[in-house]
Design a protein around this motif. Structure first.
Motif, mmCIF file in Angstrom:
data_model
loop_
_atom_site.group_PDB
_atom_site.id
_atom_site.type_symbol
_atom_site.label_atom_id
_atom_site.label_comp_id
_atom_site.label_asym_id
_atom_site.label_seq_id
_atom_site.Cartn_x
_atom_site.Cartn_y
_atom_site.Cartn_z
ATOM 1 N N MET A 6 0.666 -1.110 0.355
ATOM 2 C CA MET A 6 -0.054 0.020 -0.004
ATOM 3 C C MET A 6 0.887 1.189 0.052
ATOM 4 N N VAL A 7 0.576 2.182 -0.878
ATOM 5 C CA VAL A 7 1.204 3.432 -0.970
ATOM 6 C C VAL A 7 0.930 4.213 0.088
ATOM 7 N N VAL A 8 2.183 4.819 0.922
ATOM 8 C CA VAL A 8 1.945 5.736 2.055
ATOM 9 C C VAL A 8 2.079 7.112 2.043
ATOM 10 N N ASP A 9 2.839 7.461 1.130
ATOM 11 C CA ASP A 9 3.410 8.712 0.887
ATOM 12 C C ASP A 9 3.918 9.093 -0.675
ATOM 13 N N VAL A 10 3.323 10.081 -0.923
ATOM 14 C CA VAL A 10 3.525 10.449 -2.325
ATOM 15 C C VAL A 10 4.080 11.965 -2.171
ATOM 16 N N PRO A 11 5.578 12.100 -1.942
ATOM 17 C CA PRO A 11 5.780 13.309 -1.996
ATOM 18 C C PRO A 11 6.194 14.346 -3.028
ATOM 19 N N VAL A 55 12.884 11.123 -4.039
ATOM 20 C CA VAL A 55 11.793 10.100 -3.683
ATOM 21 C C VAL A 55 10.709 10.418 -4.615
ATOM 22 N N LEU A 56 10.048 9.538 -5.190
ATOM 23 C CA LEU A 56 8.630 9.452 -6.032
ATOM 24 C C LEU A 56 7.591 9.038 -5.041
ATOM 25 N N PHE A 57 7.731 7.910 -4.717
ATOM 26 C CA PHE A 57 6.536 7.313 -3.477
ATOM 27 C C PHE A 57 7.111 6.423 -2.546
ATOM 28 N N LEU A 94 -1.122 9.098 -8.548
ATOM 29 C CA LEU A 94 -1.058 8.038 -7.458
ATOM 30 C C LEU A 94 -1.268 8.816 -6.184
ATOM 31 N N ARG A 95 -2.246 8.218 -5.325
ATOM 32 C CA ARG A 95 -2.339 8.682 -4.129
ATOM 33 C C ARG A 95 -2.133 7.830 -3.002
ATOM 34 N N PRO A 96 -1.964 8.203 -1.620
ATOM 35 C CA PRO A 96 -1.713 7.298 -0.495
ATOM 36 C C PRO A 96 -2.953 6.611 -0.176
#
Length: 343
Positions: free
Chosen positions: A74-79, A91-93, A188-190
């Protein structure tokens, strides 16, 4: 273009026949004027299309990389943000790393247990060897504990390999930029699930590499085009301006000539498109003051060394096309006038 040439010839005929009356009007002079017009316009169109070709199929291209994660989670961060300049390694995600951290801890505990087993087996092996030398213990105990020590060592090697794999998976929970560039249209989203499937990239990375400008032409005119030929480009998004360039090279292959192994024989009875030949063009004028995204379309003309006086007519027509961009974007080229156009 045909319309412009016909109108120009009609004006010339009107000037000679009506205004100045240098030529009398009768059926012979009118027929002669018509046949001469057809021949002259046809000849000019043929020579321009062959030796000073024009195309609307030209644009800037860019190199992109579909970003596919190496691990599932699971994606937790998309800076990263849309169109934000990135350096290699930014960092992409991030993917939830906890399952991979737990797995790494488990393997390290398993490694510690395997090392204890190896240590115990070596102690017992040394004891068995001493007893065997003193004739106080059987030789089979030596073989037994040597096998146990070897098994424990092999188990340690196996666990170390699994740890290396787990550490790699853990590092891949942080997805980074492969080179300098940008990510555009970030969706893309957390909370979304990222999976390592090649057909399901989560974002597209646009590299900062040079964006080549490529123009494609029909095959009947490429014999006259050479590297170094002068070219002119009129971008649809910059009306009224024409930029200078030079032909750099012809791409050595077309998609229509590509053969890929598919497990089936090629069906040559299927009608194939003839294909267009692509040329890389170096634009010599400075475009830095203009905002031209990758994919910006343009109209391009190439001027060869043959029938050079006709290049003046092609240049005039290209500038007319460029001024037309103030009113509308070119939607369709004339098949006869384009010298590279298509329906």
């Amino acid at each position: 273009m045909i319309e412009l040439m016909v109108i120009s010839y009609a004006l010339l005929c009107w000037l000679l026949f009506v205004k100045l009356r240098w030529i009398p009007i009768n059926k012979w002079t009118v027929l002669t004027a018509v046949y001469v017009g057809i021949f002259v316009i046809g000849f000019l169109l043929l020579m321009m299309n062959m030796y000073h070709p024009y195309t609307k199929d030209s644009r800037f291209y860019t190199f992109t990389t579909p970003i596919v994660p190496q691990v599932r989670g699971m994606v937790v961060d998309v800076p990263v943000r849309d169109n934000e300049p990135l350096k290699q390694g930014d960092v992409l995600f991030k993917i939830d790393s906890r399952p991979y951290e737990f797995e790494l801890q488990r393997l390290k505990s398993e490694q510690a247990a395997a090392e204890q087993e190896e240590k115990y087996a070596k102690i017992e092996l040394d004891r068995a060897i001493r007893l065997a030398k003193q004739k106080a213990g059987p030789e089979k105990d030596v073989d037994k504990w040597r096998a146990e020590a070897d098994r424990a060592a092999a188990n340690i090697d196996r666990v170390k390999a699994q740890i290396a794999d787990a550490e790699f998976n853990l590092s891949e929970t942080v997805v980074k930029a492969p080179t300098d560039g940008i990510v555009t249209q970030v969706q893309l989203r957390p909370g979304m699930m990222a999976v390592p499937l090649p057909l399901r990239p989560v974002m597209v990375f646009v590299h900062n590499d040079n964006t080549p400008f490529i123009a494609s032409f029909p095959q009947n005119c490429i014999h006259s085009i050479e590297s170094g030929n002068e070219a002119e480009i009129a971008f649809d998004s910059i009306p009224g301006k024409v930029f200078r360039g030079k032909v750099k090279a012809m791409l050595p292959a077309m998609a229509q000539g590509q053969l890929s192994p598919t497990g089936s024989l090629i069906d040559f009875s299927i009608p194939w498109r003839s294909g267009r030949v692509a040329f890389v063009i170096d634009i010599e004028d400075d475009l830095s003051q203009y905002s031209l995204p990758a994919g910006s379309a343009a109209q391009t003309a190439i001027y060869t060394h043959h029938f050079h006086p006709l290049s003046l007519l092609r240049k005039v027509l290209l500038r007319i096309r460029s001024w037309e961009n103030y009113l509308f974007s070119p939607l369709e080229e004339s098949h006869f006038g384009g010298g590279g156009g298509h329906h």
